[in-house]
Design a protein around this motif. Structure first.
Motif, mmCIF file in Angstrom:
data_model
loop_
_atom_site.group_PDB
_atom_site.id
_atom_site.type_symbol
_atom_site.label_atom_id
_atom_site.label_comp_id
_atom_site.label_asym_id
_atom_site.label_seq_id
_atom_site.Cartn_x
_atom_site.Cartn_y
_atom_site.Cartn_z
ATOM 1 N N ASP A 20 -2.491 11.291 5.897
ATOM 2 C CA ASP A 20 -1.609 12.447 6.123
ATOM 3 C C ASP A 20 -2.208 13.729 5.569
ATOM 4 O O ASP A 20 -1.929 14.813 6.089
ATOM 5 C CB ASP A 20 -0.230 12.192 5.527
ATOM 6 N N SER A 21 -3.025 13.631 4.520
ATOM 7 C CA SER A 21 -3.697 14.837 4.020
ATOM 8 C C SER A 21 -4.705 15.362 5.032
ATOM 9 O O SER A 21 -4.835 16.579 5.222
ATOM 10 C CB SER A 21 -4.387 14.544 2.683
ATOM 11 N N THR A 22 -5.418 14.463 5.696
ATOM 12 C CA THR A 22 -6.338 14.912 6.733
ATOM 13 C C THR A 22 -5.562 15.578 7.864
ATOM 14 O O THR A 22 -5.958 16.631 8.382
ATOM 15 C CB THR A 22 -7.156 13.729 7.274
ATOM 16 N N ARG A 23 -4.449 14.980 8.252
ATOM 17 C CA ARG A 23 -3.624 15.559 9.317
ATOM 18 C C ARG A 23 -3.140 16.959 8.932
ATOM 19 O O ARG A 23 -3.097 17.866 9.772
ATOM 20 C CB ARG A 23 -2.440 14.642 9.608
ATOM 21 N N ALA A 24 -2.794 17.141 7.657
ATOM 22 C CA ALA A 24 -2.276 18.432 7.205
ATOM 23 C C ALA A 24 -3.395 19.453 6.993
ATOM 24 O O ALA A 24 -3.312 20.586 7.489
ATOM 25 C CB ALA A 24 -1.478 18.253 5.916
ATOM 26 N N TYR A 25 -4.442 19.069 6.278
ATOM 27 C CA TYR A 25 -5.472 20.037 5.897
ATOM 28 C C TYR A 25 -6.429 20.355 7.051
ATOM 29 O O TYR A 25 -6.804 21.514 7.246
ATOM 30 C CB TYR A 25 -6.252 19.534 4.687
ATOM 31 N N GLN A 26 -6.839 19.351 7.813
ATOM 32 C CA GLN A 26 -7.689 19.649 8.963
ATOM 33 C C GLN A 26 -6.838 20.142 10.137
ATOM 34 O O GLN A 26 -7.293 20.952 10.934
ATOM 35 C CB GLN A 26 -8.513 18.420 9.355
ATOM 36 N N GLY A 27 -5.595 19.680 10.202
ATOM 37 C CA GLY A 27 -4.689 20.209 11.211
ATOM 38 C C GLY A 27 -4.448 21.695 11.027
ATOM 39 O O GLY A 27 -4.323 22.447 12.001
ATOM 40 N N ALA A 28 -4.408 22.139 9.771
ATOM 41 C CA ALA A 28 -4.230 23.565 9.491
ATOM 42 C C ALA A 28 -5.430 24.394 9.930
ATOM 43 O O ALA A 28 -5.344 25.620 10.007
ATOM 44 C CB ALA A 28 -3.985 23.779 7.994
ATOM 45 N N GLN A 29 -6.539 23.721 10.247
ATOM 46 C CA GLN A 29 -7.731 24.412 10.734
ATOM 47 C C GLN A 29 -7.915 24.224 12.243
ATOM 48 O O GLN A 29 -8.979 24.526 12.785
ATOM 49 C CB GLN A 29 -8.966 23.891 9.992
ATOM 50 N N PHE B 18 0.856 -1.177 0.000
ATOM 51 C CA PHE B 18 0.000 0.000 0.000
ATOM 52 C C PHE B 18 0.896 1.233 0.000
ATOM 53 O O PHE B 18 1.662 1.460 0.943
ATOM 54 C CB PHE B 18 -0.911 -0.024 1.221
ATOM 55 N N LEU B 19 0.825 2.021 -1.090
ATOM 56 C CA LEU B 19 1.630 3.226 -1.259
ATOM 57 C C LEU B 19 0.709 4.440 -1.347
ATOM 58 O O LEU B 19 -0.361 4.363 -1.951
ATOM 59 C CB LEU B 19 2.466 3.153 -2.537
ATOM 60 N N THR B 20 1.137 5.545 -0.755
ATOM 61 C CA THR B 20 0.351 6.774 -0.876
ATOM 62 C C THR B 20 1.223 7.915 -1.377
ATOM 63 O O THR B 20 2.426 7.961 -1.095
ATOM 64 C CB THR B 20 -0.284 7.177 0.475
ATOM 65 N N LEU B 21 0.606 8.815 -2.132
ATOM 66 C CA LEU B 21 1.253 10.043 -2.576
ATOM 67 C C LEU B 21 0.598 11.210 -1.863
ATOM 68 O O LEU B 21 -0.634 11.307 -1.822
ATOM 69 C CB LEU B 21 1.146 10.226 -4.090
ATOM 70 N N GLU B 22 1.416 12.076 -1.305
ATOM 71 C CA GLU B 22 0.927 13.217 -0.545
ATOM 72 C C GLU B 22 1.632 14.484 -1.007
ATOM 73 O O GLU B 22 2.631 14.444 -1.725
ATOM 74 C CB GLU B 22 1.178 13.005 0.953
ATOM 75 N N GLY B 23 1.101 15.615 -0.558
ATOM 76 C CA GLY B 23 1.700 16.899 -0.876
ATOM 77 C C GLY B 23 0.639 17.965 -1.009
ATOM 78 O O GLY B 23 -0.564 17.680 -1.004
ATOM 79 N N GLY B 24 1.089 19.193 -1.124
ATOM 80 C CA GLY B 24 0.175 20.318 -1.262
ATOM 81 C C GLY B 24 -0.401 20.422 -2.658
ATOM 82 O O GLY B 24 -0.261 19.516 -3.498
ATOM 83 N N HIS C 227 -2.237 27.261 3.062
ATOM 84 C CA HIS C 227 -1.403 26.297 2.335
ATOM 85 C C HIS C 227 0.011 26.233 2.904
ATOM 86 O O HIS C 227 0.645 25.161 2.874
ATOM 87 C CB HIS C 227 -1.409 26.626 0.844
ATOM 88 N N ARG C 228 0.511 27.331 3.456
ATOM 89 C CA ARG C 228 1.804 27.275 4.143
ATOM 90 C C ARG C 228 1.719 26.379 5.380
ATOM 91 O O ARG C 228 2.629 25.595 5.667
ATOM 92 C CB ARG C 228 2.262 28.686 4.530
ATOM 93 N N SER C 229 0.619 26.474 6.100
ATOM 94 C CA SER C 229 0.429 25.639 7.278
ATOM 95 C C SER C 229 0.337 24.164 6.887
ATOM 96 O O SER C 229 0.885 23.294 7.571
ATOM 97 C CB SER C 229 -0.833 26.067 8.032
ATOM 98 N N VAL C 230 -0.354 23.892 5.794
ATOM 99 C CA VAL C 230 -0.445 22.515 5.286
ATOM 100 C C VAL C 230 0.955 21.974 4.989
ATOM 101 O O VAL C 230 1.314 20.853 5.394
ATOM 102 C CB VAL C 230 -1.332 22.461 4.024
#
Length: 208
Positions: free
Chosen positions: A100-109, A6-12, A165-168
């Protein structure tokens, strides 16, 4: 049977995740590995229905807490209906975004990382990728690409401001720093084929 992965791609925004996810699947297939592309939110019938709720409408359509719950619900269905069965059957699953996207995008909120991971532990049994590939570009370049790509059609997340997006990006970097056994940073600059080779190099130790 060869073990699945299982591989994931992440990023802004604008770093080329979707393009590279498709290219990585093709590169794995060329090496004789059965690979399947999926995405988040989405990837199963139930999760795709939730995707429509999450991605459309005004930026403030949902609170950060509601978003986190919706993402967790979509992911739980995706893991149960798509990811686990494919990996158990020996396929390599390549997912465009994951926890990790949830951690970044909801974390930024302002949503606490521990709360997001607790939801993941309950809904998706804490499933984590064998390898996460974090695509990176110099500050602002990805956002500029995304604006050029989307114009007025940006979704609820891409349409948010530069500070968001900087916070993300900062959160993605913190995850990579603290979870280096799983996460690999990938330079997303250059042509598609060059970046894909970097991805393959980053999973070389997992290849059969």
């Amino acid at each position: 049977m060869t073990a699945g992965r299982f591989l994931t791609l992440e990023g802004g925004e604008g770093v080329g995740k979707s393009t590279q996810a498709r290219a990585l699947v093709a590169a794995l297939e060329a090496r004789g590995i059965h690979a399947v592309l999926t995405r988040e939110p989405g990837g199963s019938e139930g999760a795709e229905a939730i995707r429509d709720l999450l991605m459309q409408g005004e930026v403030r359509r949902w609170s950060a807490h509601a978003e986190a719950l919706l993402f967790a619900a979509a992911r739980a269905d995706h893991v149960e209906k798509t990811i686990r069965p494919l990996v158990d059957a020996g396929s390599w699953v390549v997912c465009d975004r994951f926890i990790d996207s949830t951690r970044a995008y909801q974390g930024a909120q302002g949503i606490d990382d521990a709360a997001i991971l607790a939801l993941h532990a309950f809904g998706s049994r804490g499933v984590l990728p064998d390898r996460t590939l974090l695509l990176t570009l110099p500050g602002g370049e990805g956002d500029a690409r995304a604006r050029a790509r989307d114009g007025e059609a940006a979704d609820r997340f891409a349409a948010r401001g530069d500070d968001f997006h900087r916070s993300v990006a900062e959160t993605f970097n913190r995850i990579a720093d603290s979870e280096g056994d799983r996460v690999r940073r990938i330079d997303a600059s250059g042509d598609v084929a060059t970046v894909t080779l970097r991805l393959i190099d980053a999973v070389a130790d997992l290849l059969p």
